[in-house]
Write a protein that holds these residues in place. Sequence first.
Motif, mmCIF file in Angstrom:
data_model
loop_
_atom_site.group_PDB
_atom_site.id
_atom_site.type_symbol
_atom_site.label_atom_id
_atom_site.label_comp_id
_atom_site.label_asym_id
_atom_site.label_seq_id
_atom_site.Cartn_x
_atom_site.Cartn_y
_atom_site.Cartn_z
ATOM 1 N N LYS A 1 0.854 -1.188 0.000
ATOM 2 C CA LYS A 1 0.000 0.000 0.000
ATOM 3 C C LYS A 1 0.887 1.234 0.000
ATOM 4 O O LYS A 1 2.042 1.182 0.428
ATOM 5 C CB LYS A 1 -0.897 0.003 1.230
ATOM 6 N N ALA A 2 0.366 2.339 -0.455
ATOM 7 C CA ALA A 2 1.114 3.603 -0.475
ATOM 8 C C ALA A 2 1.611 3.924 0.928
ATOM 9 O O ALA A 2 0.872 3.803 1.904
ATOM 10 C CB ALA A 2 0.234 4.729 -0.998
ATOM 11 N N GLY A 3 2.887 4.278 1.008
ATOM 12 C CA GLY A 3 3.486 4.638 2.285
ATOM 13 C C GLY A 3 4.079 3.473 3.053
ATOM 14 O O GLY A 3 4.691 3.681 4.099
ATOM 15 N N ASP A 4 3.899 2.244 2.574
ATOM 16 C CA ASP A 4 4.474 1.079 3.253
ATOM 17 C C ASP A 4 5.997 1.152 3.248
ATOM 18 O O ASP A 4 6.604 1.715 2.342
ATOM 19 C CB ASP A 4 4.059 -0.229 2.568
ATOM 20 N N SER A 5 6.594 0.562 4.259
ATOM 21 C CA SER A 5 8.041 0.406 4.327
ATOM 22 C C SER A 5 8.320 -1.089 4.279
ATOM 23 O O SER A 5 7.890 -1.831 5.161
ATOM 24 C CB SER A 5 8.574 1.017 5.623
ATOM 25 N N ILE A 6 9.018 -1.536 3.249
ATOM 26 C CA ILE A 6 9.234 -2.959 3.021
ATOM 27 C C ILE A 6 10.721 -3.282 3.106
ATOM 28 O O ILE A 6 11.549 -2.595 2.508
ATOM 29 C CB ILE A 6 8.685 -3.371 1.645
ATOM 30 N N ALA A 7 11.041 -4.325 3.860
ATOM 31 C CA ALA A 7 12.422 -4.791 3.972
ATOM 32 C C ALA A 7 12.549 -6.113 3.236
ATOM 33 O O ALA A 7 11.718 -7.009 3.393
ATOM 34 C CB ALA A 7 12.809 -4.971 5.436
ATOM 35 N N VAL A 8 13.580 -6.235 2.419
ATOM 36 C CA VAL A 8 13.876 -7.478 1.703
ATOM 37 C C VAL A 8 15.187 -7.998 2.260
ATOM 38 O O VAL A 8 16.193 -7.297 2.269
ATOM 39 C CB VAL A 8 14.001 -7.233 0.179
ATOM 40 N N CYS A 9 15.159 -9.228 2.753
ATOM 41 C CA CYS A 9 16.349 -9.837 3.336
ATOM 42 C C CYS A 9 17.126 -10.579 2.242
ATOM 43 O O CYS A 9 16.563 -11.394 1.516
ATOM 44 C CB CYS A 9 15.946 -10.800 4.444
ATOM 45 N N LEU A 10 18.404 -10.271 2.114
ATOM 46 C CA LEU A 10 19.251 -10.879 1.095
ATOM 47 C C LEU A 10 20.189 -11.884 1.740
ATOM 48 O O LEU A 10 20.951 -11.537 2.637
ATOM 49 C CB LEU A 10 20.071 -9.810 0.375
ATOM 50 N N SER A 11 20.126 -13.121 1.262
ATOM 51 C CA SER A 11 21.036 -14.146 1.767
ATOM 52 C C SER A 11 22.161 -14.414 0.770
ATOM 53 O O SER A 11 23.118 -15.104 1.098
ATOM 54 C CB SER A 11 20.263 -15.445 2.020
ATOM 55 N N GLY A 12 22.026 -13.886 -0.431
ATOM 56 C CA GLY A 12 23.020 -14.124 -1.468
ATOM 57 C C GLY A 12 22.583 -15.190 -2.454
ATOM 58 O O GLY A 12 23.222 -15.402 -3.477
#
Length: 78
Positions: free
Chosen positions: A34-45
Amino acid sequence: MERFKEIERTIITNYRKKIWNKFVKGVKEFKMIKAGDSIAVCLSGGKDSMLLAKCMQELKRHGEIDFELKFLCMNPRI
């Protein structure tokens, strides 16, 4: 064109039906962002987390919804 830009572009061009369209459809259908969301994507490689990160970057860059995107690095060996 720089090599990394070519690779990023193939996600939308070469893999439009196989990956990109399904990714966008899922995000829209299940109202995942949704507009204004803060999303974190975890990178393992791994390939899966890297692909998710690139898809999220492209969605932020070209999508209709304004959201914040952060990346976290994870060491899966711990």
